[in-house]
Design a protein around this motif. Structure first.
Motif, PDB file in Angstrom:
ATOM      1  N   ASN A 122       0.828  -1.216   0.000  1.00 48.94           N
ATOM      2  CA  ASN A 122       0.000   0.000   0.000  1.00 48.94           C
ATOM      3  C   ASN A 122       0.855   1.256   0.000  1.00 48.94           C
ATOM      4  OD1 ASN A 122      -2.790  -0.667  -0.170  1.00 48.94           O
ATOM      5  ND2 ASN A 122      -2.671  -1.529   1.887  1.00 48.94           N
ATOM      6  N   GLU A 123       1.979   1.229   0.709  1.00 49.79           N
ATOM      7  CA  GLU A 123       2.887   2.381   0.711  1.00 49.79           C
ATOM      8  C   GLU A 123       3.397   2.650  -0.702  1.00 49.79           C
ATOM      9  OE1 GLU A 123       7.271   3.772   2.336  1.00 49.79           O
ATOM     10  OE2 GLU A 123       6.335   2.007   3.256  1.00 49.79           O
ATOM     11  N   VAL A 124       3.836   1.591  -1.385  1.00 44.16           N
ATOM     12  CA  VAL A 124       4.327   1.730  -2.758  1.00 44.16           C
ATOM     13  C   VAL A 124       3.195   2.182  -3.669  1.00 44.16           C
ATOM     14  CG1 VAL A 124       5.249   0.464  -4.744  1.00 44.16           C
ATOM     15  CG2 VAL A 124       6.204   0.076  -2.455  1.00 44.16           C
ATOM     16  N   LEU A 125       2.021   1.617  -3.477  1.00 42.57           N
ATOM     17  CA  LEU A 125       0.861   1.984  -4.296  1.00 42.57           C
ATOM     18  C   LEU A 125       0.529   3.466  -4.149  1.00 42.57           C
ATOM     19  CD1 LEU A 125      -1.336   0.958  -6.211  1.00 42.57           C
ATOM     20  CD2 LEU A 125      -2.673   0.311  -4.214  1.00 42.57           C
ATOM     21  N   ASN A 126       0.610   3.983  -2.938  1.00 39.89           N
ATOM     22  CA  ASN A 126       0.343   5.412  -2.706  1.00 39.89           C
ATOM     23  C   ASN A 126       1.374   6.300  -3.391  1.00 39.89           C
ATOM     24  OD1 ASN A 126      -1.958   4.933  -1.184  1.00 39.89           O
ATOM     25  ND2 ASN A 126      -0.831   4.874   0.740  1.00 39.89           N
ATOM     26  N   ILE A 127       2.647   5.939  -3.279  1.00 35.97           N
ATOM     27  CA  ILE A 127       3.711   6.723  -3.923  1.00 35.97           C
ATOM     28  C   ILE A 127       3.533   6.683  -5.440  1.00 35.97           C
ATOM     29  CG2 ILE A 127       6.200   6.865  -4.371  1.00 35.97           C
ATOM     30  CD1 ILE A 127       6.600   5.644  -1.522  1.00 35.97           C
ATOM     31  N   LEU A 128       3.330   5.484  -5.958  1.00 34.97           N
ATOM     32  CA  LEU A 128       3.210   5.320  -7.406  1.00 34.97           C
ATOM     33  C   LEU A 128       1.980   6.036  -7.954  1.00 34.97           C
ATOM     34  CD1 LEU A 128       4.598   3.966  -9.816  1.00 34.97           C
ATOM     35  CD2 LEU A 128       3.046   2.045  -9.487  1.00 34.97           C
ATOM     36  N   THR A 129       0.895   6.020  -7.213  1.00 34.32           N
ATOM     37  CA  THR A 129      -0.323   6.707  -7.650  1.00 34.32           C
ATOM     38  C   THR A 129      -0.083   8.209  -7.742  1.00 34.32           C
ATOM     39  OG1 THR A 129      -1.710   4.975  -6.703  1.00 34.32           O
ATOM     40  CG2 THR A 129      -2.765   7.080  -7.129  1.00 34.32           C
ATOM     41  N   GLU A 130       0.652   8.771  -6.788  1.00 34.32           N
ATOM     42  CA  GLU A 130       0.990  10.198  -6.834  1.00 34.32           C
ATOM     43  C   GLU A 130       1.828  10.520  -8.072  1.00 34.32           C
ATOM     44  OE1 GLU A 130       0.219  12.886  -4.853  1.00 34.32           O
ATOM     45  OE2 GLU A 130      -1.222  11.573  -3.848  1.00 34.32           O
ATOM     46  N   ILE A 131       2.828   9.683  -8.344  1.00 32.13           N
ATOM     47  CA  ILE A 131       3.681   9.904  -9.515  1.00 32.13           C
ATOM     48  C   ILE A 131       2.855   9.771 -10.793  1.00 32.13           C
ATOM     49  CG2 ILE A 131       5.638   8.997 -10.837  1.00 32.13           C
ATOM     50  CD1 ILE A 131       6.826   8.065  -8.125  1.00 32.13           C
ATOM     51  N   MET A 132       2.015   8.746 -10.853  1.00 30.91           N
ATOM     52  CA  MET A 132       1.191   8.507 -12.039  1.00 30.91           C
ATOM     53  C   MET A 132       0.237   9.675 -12.288  1.00 30.91           C
ATOM     54  SD  MET A 132      -1.362   5.301 -12.909  1.00 30.91           S
ATOM     55  CE  MET A 132      -2.588   5.752 -11.685  1.00 30.91           C
ATOM     56  N   ASN A 133      -0.402  10.165 -11.229  1.00 34.91           N
ATOM     57  CA  ASN A 133      -1.327  11.290 -11.382  1.00 34.91           C
ATOM     58  C   ASN A 133      -0.600  12.544 -11.875  1.00 34.91           C
ATOM     59  OD1 ASN A 133      -3.488   9.721 -10.604  1.00 34.91           O
ATOM     60  ND2 ASN A 133      -3.418  10.387  -8.478  1.00 34.91           N
ATOM     61  N   ALA A 134       0.591  12.792 -11.336  1.00 34.00           N
ATOM     62  CA  ALA A 134       1.388  13.949 -11.774  1.00 34.00           C
ATOM     63  C   ALA A 134       1.797  13.782 -13.232  1.00 34.00           C
ATOM     64  CB  ALA A 134       2.612  14.114 -10.886  1.00 34.00           C
TER      65      ALA A 134
END
Length: 140
Positions: free
Chosen positions: A98-110
């Motif tokens: 979940n930690e990785v998913l949160n980081i990756l989601t932020e990068i993907m959205n940006a």
């Protein structure tokens, strides 16, 4: 439902669009890994986590280091997330995923936002170039 892209369609994508697809695939694999761990299907969770880790390594390999400090920071983030997923896979730790998913989601959205802003700006640039041409053209 999984959507597959044909080889021909993939070759028509820009590098930015391929990066966006890689982000989406990584997120999908992480979400599937969480689900399969909850279902105690550890073999499938292992496969999903290995795919996600592979995608992160591919994303890291595609970084343009001439972009400066942001590229270096992104590389560090990709490495951190990949290492975190290896640990999560070994321990079947949903919290780390979940930690990785949160980081990756932020990068993907940006990334998606930057692609959208760039696409919106292109017609304006084309109009400016056309206007510049028209202003310097000689009319008979």
């Amino acid at each position: 439902m999984t959507q597959f892209i044909t080889s021909e369609a993939l070759h028509k994508k820009t590098s930015q669009e391929i990066t966006a697809l890689l982000y989406e695939a990584c997120v999908t694999n992480l979400e599937s890994a969480i689900k399969t761990i909850d279902e105690k299907d550890y073999i499938q969770a292992n496969e999903n986590l290995k795919k996600a880790t592979d995608i992160l390594h591919r994303l890291g390999a595609g970084i343009n280091y001439e972009a400066g400090i942001v590229a270096d920071q992104l590389d560090t983030l990709y490495n951190y997330m990949a290492d975190k997923l290896v640990e999560a896979n070994y321990n079947k730790d949903v919290t780390s995923i979940n930690e990785v998913l949160n980081i990756l989601t932020e990068i993907m959205n940006a990334w998606n936002l930057a692609m959208k802003k760039n696409a919106d700006a292109q017609p304006k640039i084309i109009r400016q170039k056309a206007n510049a041409y028209e202003q310097t053209a000689i009319y008979e």
